[in-house]
Design an enzyme around this catalytic site. Structure first.
Site, PDB file in Angstrom:
ATOM      1  N   ASP A 173       0.860  -1.173   0.000  1.00 14.20           N
ATOM      2  CA  ASP A 173       0.000   0.000   0.000  1.00 14.20           C
ATOM      3  C   ASP A 173       0.902   1.231   0.000  1.00 14.20           C
ATOM      4  O   ASP A 173       2.083   1.149   0.367  1.00 14.20           O
ATOM      5  CB  ASP A 173      -0.896  -0.029   1.240  1.00 14.20           C
ATOM      6  CG  ASP A 173      -1.704   1.237   1.417  1.00 14.20           C
ATOM      7  OD1 ASP A 173      -2.419   1.616   0.487  1.00 14.20           O
ATOM      8  OD2 ASP A 173      -1.582   1.856   2.499  1.00 14.20           O
ATOM      9  N   ASP A 184      -0.165   5.097   0.867  1.00 17.47           N
ATOM     10  CA  ASP A 184      -0.405   6.069   1.932  1.00 17.47           C
ATOM     11  C   ASP A 184      -0.344   5.414   3.312  1.00 17.47           C
ATOM     12  O   ASP A 184      -1.007   4.408   3.576  1.00 17.47           O
ATOM     13  CB  ASP A 184      -1.774   6.743   1.746  1.00 17.47           C
ATOM     14  CG  ASP A 184      -1.817   7.597   0.501  1.00 17.47           C
ATOM     15  OD1 ASP A 184      -0.874   8.371   0.277  1.00 17.47           O
ATOM     16  OD2 ASP A 184      -2.801   7.484  -0.265  1.00 17.47           O
TER      17      ASP A 184
END
Length: 346
Positions: free
Chosen positions: A82, A84
């Site tokens: 991922d 953020d």
């Protein structure tokens, strides 16, 4: 919720102010930002009396997974991450870091308001457990499609992306560069999964890391600009919050610069799917689904629990093989991959 912190310097103090951008998942509110760090006593009390900031739920299982991956070697291995709050910090200089979505600023406030209306309508739907997944998926496609349309109508330019990133409150975790370099040297692909905008993530990588990596592939929504740098369309299949996984690999584009000079070593989707040993990096329980669609043999999942530790630790330690607490650096992951693929085992 995304927060954008701007410093107002005084002799001995500063104040952080946050803004919301009304793209999917982000709300425009003003509030002060402050960080509450867990002290070592609090963390130690939760982790069986240890003062460590890492939690391993089943050490024996992790040992067996590491052994299996080490024996198979780098050619069978890939990293799914991922972006953020996973590759990037949750806190930046004491302020809540911005997401890649929240960085984007358009001059046309009318279109910001229109995206705000979309957020207010669709966001509750996204988390409504009563709506069947098939119906919800169609609604998410509708939301993202409308939002992308407003970005085009509002006259977004690549210059706006560049300047937004330059002024944004975002930073990578310490150790990310070392991790990428280690993996690149061994031709291990890194897939960055995001329901956001690939061009923004790409610009963040360029400005904050000051380099690109040939093994990095962004699985996200990519923009198409005309020769004057104006957004004219989006390319490939739309990626939203409910299909952010390896099913979306076929539309992903290799990391490249704004001039369109794509790296020579493009990661082939079919070859990536043959890499059945996975290191998954995320900061949310939902990130565990990023490997859906990949028939993996062995997966080591690493979760970054950045805040709300008291209430979330139990679920994180059950879901992830390894949990790093309190916005930890990436150094633990660098150590992990070094153990998996030391020079003696390459």
């Amino acid at each position: 919720m995304s927060l954008s912190c701007f410093r107002l310097h005084t002799i001995h103090s500063f104040r952080c102010i946050s803004h919301r951008l009304s793209l999917p998942h982000f709300h425009f509110r003003v509030r002060g930002c402050s960080r509450r760090n867990m002290n070592q006593a609090e963390i130690g009390a939760m982790v069986n009396g240890s003062s460590s900031k890492v939690v391993i739920n089943d050490p024996n299982l992790l040992h067996h997974k590491k052994t299996a991956i080490r024996l198979a070697g780098p050619p069978k291995f890939q990293v799914i991450a991922d972006f953020d709050n996973t590759l990037t910090k949750f806190w930046v200089d004491g302020c809540r870091g911005q997401s890649s979505h929240a960085l984007l600023k358009q001059e046309n406030t009318e279109y910001n308001a229109k995206r705000d209306e979309l957020f207010n309508y669709y966001h509750p739907i996204e988390f409504d457990p009563q709506i069947p997944i098939d119906e919800k998926t169609k609604l998410m496609e509708e939301w993202w499609g409308k939002t992308h349309g407003l970005l085009i109508e509002g006259g977004l330019t690549y210059d706006a992306i560049r300047s937004s990133v330059a002024g944004g409150v975002i930073a990578f975790r310490e150790g990310v560069v070392e991790l990428f370099e280690f993996l690149e040297e061994r031709d291990i692909p890194v897939l960055i999964f995001s329901a956001g905008l690939a061009d923004i993530i790409e610009e963040v990588l360029r400005q904050k890391l000051h380099r690109t990596f040939k093994n990095v592939k962004i699985v996200s929504n990519r923009m198409k600009f005309d020769q004057n740098g104006n957004l004219i369309s989006f390319t490939g299949k739309l990626i939203h919050s409910l299909n952010k996984n390896e099913h979306a690999l076929d539309m992903a584009a290799s990391l490249h610069d704004h001039l369109g000079e794509v790296d020579d070593q493009i990661i082939d989707s079919a070859s990536v799917k043959k890499r059945t040993n996975v290191l998954l990096l995320g900061d949310h329980m939902g990130d565990l689904r990023m490997s859906d669609g990949l028939n993996y043999e062995t997966r080591i999942s690493v979760g970054f629990l950045n805040h709300n530790i008291e209430n979330s630790l139990d679920s994180y330690r059950k879901g992830f093989d390894i949990v790093y607490l309190d916005d930890a650096p990436m150094s633990g992951v660098v150590k992990l991959v070094s153990e998996l693929f030391s020079p003696a085992t390459d």
